[in-house]
Design a protein around this motif. Structure first.
Motif, PDB file in Angstrom:
ATOM      1  N   ALA A  54       0.879  -1.156  -0.184  1.00 33.13           N
ATOM      2  CA  ALA A  54      -0.037   0.170  -0.009  1.00 33.13           C
ATOM      3  C   ALA A  54       0.864   1.329  -0.137  1.00 33.13           C
ATOM      4  N   PRO A  55       0.288   2.278  -0.366  1.00 35.12           N
ATOM      5  CA  PRO A  55      -0.843   2.490  -1.040  1.00 35.12           C
ATOM      6  C   PRO A  55      -0.863   1.890  -2.509  1.00 35.12           C
ATOM      7  N   ASN A  56      -1.905   1.644  -3.062  1.00 35.66           N
ATOM      8  CA  ASN A  56      -2.264   1.133  -4.331  1.00 35.66           C
ATOM      9  C   ASN A  56      -2.732   2.320  -5.007  1.00 35.66           C
ATOM     10  N   VAL A  57      -2.224   2.928  -6.187  1.00 38.26           N
ATOM     11  CA  VAL A  57      -2.858   3.951  -6.901  1.00 38.26           C
ATOM     12  C   VAL A  57      -3.329   3.805  -8.358  1.00 38.26           C
ATOM     13  N   GLU A  58      -4.606   3.692  -8.579  1.00 41.39           N
ATOM     14  CA  GLU A  58      -5.167   3.522  -9.816  1.00 41.39           C
ATOM     15  C   GLU A  58      -5.546   4.885 -10.616  1.00 41.39           C
ATOM     16  N   ILE A  59      -5.162   5.152 -11.724  1.00 44.82           N
ATOM     17  CA  ILE A  59      -5.460   6.115 -12.497  1.00 44.82           C
ATOM     18  C   ILE A  59      -6.316   5.330 -13.775  1.00 44.82           C
ATOM     19  N   CYS A  60      -7.583   6.084 -13.892  1.00 43.12           N
ATOM     20  CA  CYS A  60      -8.518   5.445 -14.970  1.00 43.12           C
ATOM     21  C   CYS A  60      -8.905   6.747 -15.605  1.00 43.12           C
ATOM     22  N   SER A  61      -9.200   6.358 -17.217  1.00 40.89           N
ATOM     23  CA  SER A  61      -9.847   7.419 -18.070  1.00 40.89           C
ATOM     24  C   SER A  61     -11.540   7.620 -17.497  1.00 40.89           C
ATOM     25  N   GLN A  62     -12.138   8.510 -18.005  1.00 41.65           N
ATOM     26  CA  GLN A  62     -13.490   8.785 -17.920  1.00 41.65           C
ATOM     27  C   GLN A  62     -14.125   7.742 -18.234  1.00 41.65           C
ATOM     28  N   SER A  63     -13.923   6.800 -19.031  1.00 42.08           N
ATOM     29  CA  SER A  63     -14.498   5.636 -19.624  1.00 42.08           C
ATOM     30  C   SER A  63     -14.243   4.554 -18.816  1.00 42.08           C
ATOM     31  N   GLY A  64     -13.326   4.707 -17.802  1.00 40.85           N
ATOM     32  CA  GLY A  64     -13.038   3.521 -16.964  1.00 40.85           C
ATOM     33  C   GLY A  64     -11.854   2.647 -17.174  1.00 40.85           C
ATOM     34  N   GLU A  65     -11.185   2.851 -18.346  1.00 36.18           N
ATOM     35  CA  GLU A  65     -10.133   2.382 -19.033  1.00 36.18           C
ATOM     36  C   GLU A  65      -8.884   2.785 -17.878  1.00 36.18           C
ATOM     37  N   LEU A  66      -8.019   1.610 -17.478  1.00 37.35           N
ATOM     38  CA  LEU A  66      -6.892   1.662 -16.598  1.00 37.35           C
ATOM     39  C   LEU A  66      -5.954   2.498 -17.334  1.00 37.35           C
ATOM     40  N   VAL A  67      -5.286   3.585 -16.894  1.00 41.36           N
ATOM     41  CA  VAL A  67      -4.275   4.447 -17.480  1.00 41.36           C
ATOM     42  C   VAL A  67      -3.114   4.029 -16.786  1.00 41.36           C
ATOM     43  N   ASP A  68      -3.111   3.936 -15.727  1.00 43.03           N
ATOM     44  CA  ASP A  68      -1.706   3.607 -14.905  1.00 43.03           C
ATOM     45  C   ASP A  68      -2.123   2.985 -13.419  1.00 43.03           C
ATOM     46  N   ILE A  69      -1.167   2.235 -12.938  1.00 43.67           N
ATOM     47  CA  ILE A  69      -1.395   1.631 -11.690  1.00 43.67           C
ATOM     48  C   ILE A  69       0.033   1.381 -10.806  1.00 43.67           C
ATOM     49  N   TRP A  70       0.167   1.649  -9.680  1.00 44.71           N
ATOM     50  CA  TRP A  70       1.220   1.573  -9.133  1.00 44.71           C
ATOM     51  C   TRP A  70       0.958   1.465  -7.452  1.00 44.71           C
ATOM     52  N   THR A  71       2.231   0.701  -6.816  1.00 46.03           N
ATOM     53  CA  THR A  71       2.024   0.567  -5.496  1.00 46.03           C
ATOM     54  C   THR A  71       3.097   1.428  -4.978  1.00 46.03           C
ATOM     55  N   GLU A  72       3.176   1.552  -3.563  1.00 42.89           N
ATOM     56  CA  GLU A  72       4.068   2.256  -2.584  1.00 42.89           C
ATOM     57  C   GLU A  72       3.965   3.814  -3.079  1.00 42.89           C
ATOM     58  N   HIS A  73       4.647   4.447  -2.277  1.00 44.98           N
ATOM     59  CA  HIS A  73       4.794   6.026  -2.688  1.00 44.98           C
ATOM     60  C   HIS A  73       5.816   6.159  -3.791  1.00 44.98           C
ATOM     61  N   ARG A  74       5.174   6.829  -4.713  1.00 45.25           N
ATOM     62  CA  ARG A  74       6.193   6.971  -6.170  1.00 45.25           C
ATOM     63  C   ARG A  74       5.771   8.437  -6.288  1.00 45.25           C
ATOM     64  N   LYS A  75       6.739   9.129  -6.012  1.00 45.65           N
ATOM     65  CA  LYS A  75       6.943  10.584  -6.100  1.00 45.65           C
ATOM     66  C   LYS A  75       6.976  11.053  -7.606  1.00 45.65           C
ATOM     67  N   THR A  76       7.869  10.236  -8.246  1.00 45.79           N
ATOM     68  CA  THR A  76       7.767  10.651  -9.763  1.00 45.79           C
ATOM     69  C   THR A  76       6.426  10.609 -10.538  1.00 45.79           C
ATOM     70  N   LYS A  77       5.857   9.380 -10.214  1.00 38.42           N
ATOM     71  CA  LYS A  77       4.599   9.234 -10.735  1.00 38.42           C
ATOM     72  C   LYS A  77       3.578  10.246 -10.382  1.00 38.42           C
ATOM     73  N   ILE A  78       3.691  10.697  -9.164  1.00 39.25           N
ATOM     74  CA  ILE A  78       2.672  11.754  -8.773  1.00 39.25           C
ATOM     75  C   ILE A  78       3.016  13.306  -9.610  1.00 39.25           C
ATOM     76  N   LEU A  79       4.244  13.366  -9.702  1.00 37.99           N
ATOM     77  CA  LEU A  79       4.638  14.581 -10.295  1.00 37.99           C
ATOM     78  C   LEU A  79       4.122  14.653 -11.890  1.00 37.99           C
ATOM     79  N   VAL A  80       4.400  13.406 -12.342  1.00 34.89           N
ATOM     80  CA  VAL A  80       4.022  13.411 -13.855  1.00 34.89           C
ATOM     81  C   VAL A  80       2.340  13.472 -13.904  1.00 34.89           C
ATOM     82  N   LEU A  81       1.601  13.115 -12.851  1.00 30.66           N
ATOM     83  CA  LEU A  81       0.246  13.046 -12.880  1.00 30.66           C
ATOM     84  C   LEU A  81      -0.104  14.396 -12.871  1.00 30.66           C
ATOM     85  N   ALA A  82       0.436  15.337 -12.086  1.00 32.60           N
ATOM     86  CA  ALA A  82       0.256  16.733 -11.863  1.00 32.60           C
ATOM     87  C   ALA A  82       0.536  17.462 -13.145  1.00 32.60           C
ATOM     88  N   GLY A  83       1.309  16.887 -14.055  1.00 36.57           N
ATOM     89  CA  GLY A  83       1.631  17.695 -15.258  1.00 36.57           C
ATOM     90  C   GLY A  83       2.534  18.663 -15.314  1.00 36.57           C
TER      91      GLY A  83
END
Length: 83
Positions: A54-83
């Motif tokens: 944990a944590p398990n972070v799921e990113i899904c499109s508005q249509s429900g399609e899985l875009v990305d998924i990761w576990t544990e704290h991933r600072k770089t993934k969060i920064l990319v998500l922020a744009g």
């Protein structure tokens, strides 16, 4: 159209708290769910090559399609998500 973010966490989980704090700091909206109540979320993360942590972070499109998924704290993934 923006993606939806779901964070599956456990009570007292340090990496979970850090990830949620980081998401909030960057104004990234997310829904929090209990990892204990959603074992299928951890199974999905494992199926995508992640550790069963944990944590398990799921990113899904508005249509429900899985875009990305990761576990544990991933600072770089969060920064990319922020744009």
């Amino acid at each position: 159209m923006s993606n939806t973010v779901t964070v599956y966490s456990n009570p007292g989980c340090g990496p979970c708290m850090v990830s949620k704090r980081h998401l909030k700091f960057l104004s990234i909206e997310f829904e929090e769910k209990s990892a204990n109540d959603h074992p299928e979320a951890i199974a999905l993360a494992i199926d995508h090559g992640n550790n069963p942590a944990a944590p398990n972070v799921e990113i899904c499109s508005q249509s429900g399609e899985l875009v990305d998924i990761w576990t544990e704290h991933r600072k770089t993934k969060i920064l990319v998500l922020a744009g």
